[in-house]
Design a protein around this motif. Structure first.
Motif, short mmCIF file in Angstrom:
data_model
loop_
_atom_site.label_atom_id
_atom_site.label_comp_id
_atom_site.label_asym_id
_atom_site.label_seq_id
_atom_site.Cartn_x
_atom_site.Cartn_y
_atom_site.Cartn_z
N PHE A 1 -9.36 12.19 -0.85
CA PHE A 1 -9.39 10.79 -0.43
C PHE A 1 -9.74 9.89 -1.61
N ALA A 2 -10.74 10.29 -2.40
CA ALA A 2 -11.15 9.48 -3.54
C ALA A 2 -10.04 9.38 -4.58
N LYS A 3 -9.37 10.50 -4.84
CA LYS A 3 -8.27 10.50 -5.80
C LYS A 3 -7.12 9.62 -5.30
N ALA A 4 -6.81 9.71 -4.01
CA ALA A 4 -5.74 8.89 -3.44
C ALA A 4 -6.07 7.41 -3.57
N ALA A 5 -7.32 7.04 -3.31
CA ALA A 5 -7.73 5.64 -3.43
C ALA A 5 -7.56 5.15 -4.86
N SER A 6 -7.98 5.97 -5.82
CA SER A 6 -7.81 5.61 -7.23
C SER A 6 -6.34 5.47 -7.59
N ASN A 7 -5.51 6.40 -7.11
CA ASN A 7 -4.07 6.30 -7.34
C ASN A 7 -3.52 4.98 -6.82
N CYS A 8 -3.93 4.61 -5.62
CA CYS A 8 -3.41 3.40 -4.99
C CYS A 8 -3.75 2.15 -5.79
N VAL A 9 -4.99 2.02 -6.18
CA VAL A 9 -5.44 0.80 -6.85
C VAL A 9 -5.10 0.79 -8.32
N ASN A 10 -5.34 1.89 -9.00
CA ASN A 10 -5.23 1.92 -10.46
C ASN A 10 -3.84 2.27 -10.98
N VAL A 11 -3.01 2.85 -10.13
CA VAL A 11 -1.65 3.23 -10.55
C VAL A 11 -0.59 2.43 -9.79
N ALA A 12 -0.69 2.42 -8.48
CA ALA A 12 0.34 1.77 -7.66
C ALA A 12 0.13 0.27 -7.49
N GLY A 13 -1.02 -0.25 -7.88
CA GLY A 13 -1.22 -1.69 -7.85
C GLY A 13 -1.65 -2.29 -6.53
N PHE A 14 -2.10 -1.45 -5.59
CA PHE A 14 -2.60 -1.98 -4.33
C PHE A 14 -3.90 -2.76 -4.56
N ASP A 15 -4.16 -3.71 -3.68
CA ASP A 15 -5.39 -4.50 -3.76
C ASP A 15 -6.60 -3.76 -3.20
N GLY A 16 -6.35 -2.69 -2.48
CA GLY A 16 -7.42 -1.89 -1.91
C GLY A 16 -6.82 -0.84 -1.00
N VAL A 17 -7.68 -0.13 -0.26
CA VAL A 17 -7.22 0.89 0.67
C VAL A 17 -7.94 0.75 2.01
N GLU A 18 -7.25 1.18 3.05
CA GLU A 18 -7.87 1.33 4.35
C GLU A 18 -7.91 2.82 4.67
#
Length: 362
Positions: free
Chosen positions: A158-175
């Motif tokens: 979950f932590a790795k996925a959140a980092s991927n989302c914000v730091n690589v894919a450019g999402f503003d955050g995760v739910e």
């Protein structure tokens, strides 16, 4: 008259939102099967809805071989993240904000969608009935109970996925998906969690996995970029709890320590069996931004926000058929009706072909 309504701006964690109309997470199955890569038609779909105060994407897999819908997207491979970046860039170009909902399906996954890989859960109890959404008519299978070490590994996923989302894919955050009978919810509810170790039994134990995930994810990307979704009474995926009010009270109280961007609560049972509403429990005990979801009309949403019962409202089905939902709400226009037969199929039909308002004809 209160100045708080659907169109009032709001600060949500790290972000200032232009309105309180949230696009709820909506599984649409438009990613590619097998490799779960977002497709080009998803760029248009999300960008068209950038007028929402916040878009929350469909549930996205944090690890391979955990598919419950056959063609939902993932956030664990370079190819997936590259395509997601096209989506977030398109939304940002229109001034929108977008969070990615990250999930593990747990026992709701099916070996037929995952190269025969077994599904897992808090306890070896199968969901009763057929799968939701997937293109094949299949019955759920008995999952394998997770070991303590495996639980810890999933927390880190979950932590790795959140980092991927914000730091690589450019999402503003995760739910974080803690609702509707998927893995986190399988630990929370005593109908699906019969464990006798530190992850089962008491409220503290059943919520341990949730709070470990929240701790890892907030450490990875910052708590003000994290939200979480709950469904206190949803019967989806055979879920129930012997004391939902106690569970809601415990979660709503303890979750304050994380200083999250928001908590998102589905107020109703989408199966229409149960009628209790534990959203007020979260309002009473949770001190942060509270998003309500569950068949709100525009008028009811305005009233609930004005009265302080919630801070924002997530609309699901209306956003499916109305890419310009915010504008339609603003001018009190009629809404397009969605076609449920296209909710979980591939292609643009029922996805990018709903008509937008033609102002030259108004």
């Amino acid at each position: 008259m209160s100045l708080r309504n659907l169109f009032a701006p709001i600060k949500l964690g790290a972000h200032a939102l232009k309105n309180r109309i949230i696009m709820a997470p909506l599984t649409r199955c438009r990613a590619t099967p097998d490799d779960h890569i977002p497709t080009d038609i998803m760029i248009e779909y999300y960008a068209d809805r950038a007028d929402a105060g916040l878009i929350i994407t469909e549930c996205s897999m944090i690890t391979p071989l955990t598919s419950a819908f056959y063609s939902e997207p993932g956030v664990y491979s370079e190819e997936q993240l590259t395509e997601w970046k096209k989506v977030t860039d398109a939304v940002h170009a229109k001034g929108g904000k977008i969070f990615c909902q990250i999930w593990h399906a747990g026992r709701a996954a099916h070996p037929a969608f995952n190269n025969g890989a077994e599904n897992v859960s808090a306890t070896a109890i199968a969901i009763d009935g057929p799968l939701r959404g997937g293109i094949r008519k299949l019955t759920h299978v008995i999952p394998r109970e997770l070991t303590i070490n495996e639980i810890g590994e999933i927390v880190q996923l979950f932590a790795k996925a959140a980092s991927n989302c914000v730091n690589v894919a450019g999402f503003d955050g995760v739910e974080i998906h803690g609702a509707n009978g998927y893995l986190i919810d399988q630990f929370l509810k005593d109908s699906s969690n019969k464990r006798t170790d530190n992850y089962g039994g008491s409220l503290m134990n059943r919520t341990r996995f949730l709070f470990e995930v929240l701790s890892a994810v907030t450490n990875a990307i910052g708590s003000d970029r994290v939200g979480v979704r709950f469904s206190p009474i949803s019967g989806v995926n055979s879920q129930s709890d012997s004391d939902p009010e106690a569970l809601a009270t415990y979660i709503a109280t303890e979750i304050n320590t994380f200083n999250l961007g928001y908590v998102h609560v589905i107020r109703n049972d989408s199966l229409g069996v149960l009628t209790d509403n534990y959203l007020p429990v979260y309002r009473k005990y949770y001190n942060g931004i509270l998003i309500g979801n569950g068949k709100y009309t525009k008028e009811e949403a305005d009233e609930a926000i004005s009265n302080g019962n919630i801070d924002a409202v997530a609309f699901g089905t209306p956003f499916v058929a109305n890419p310009d939902l915010v504008t339609r709400f603003e001018i009190n226009s009629t809404l397009n009706k969605p076609d449920p037969s296209t909710f979980f199929v591939q292609g643009v039909k029922g996805y990018n072909d709903y008509p937008k308002l033609n102002f030259s004809a108004l």
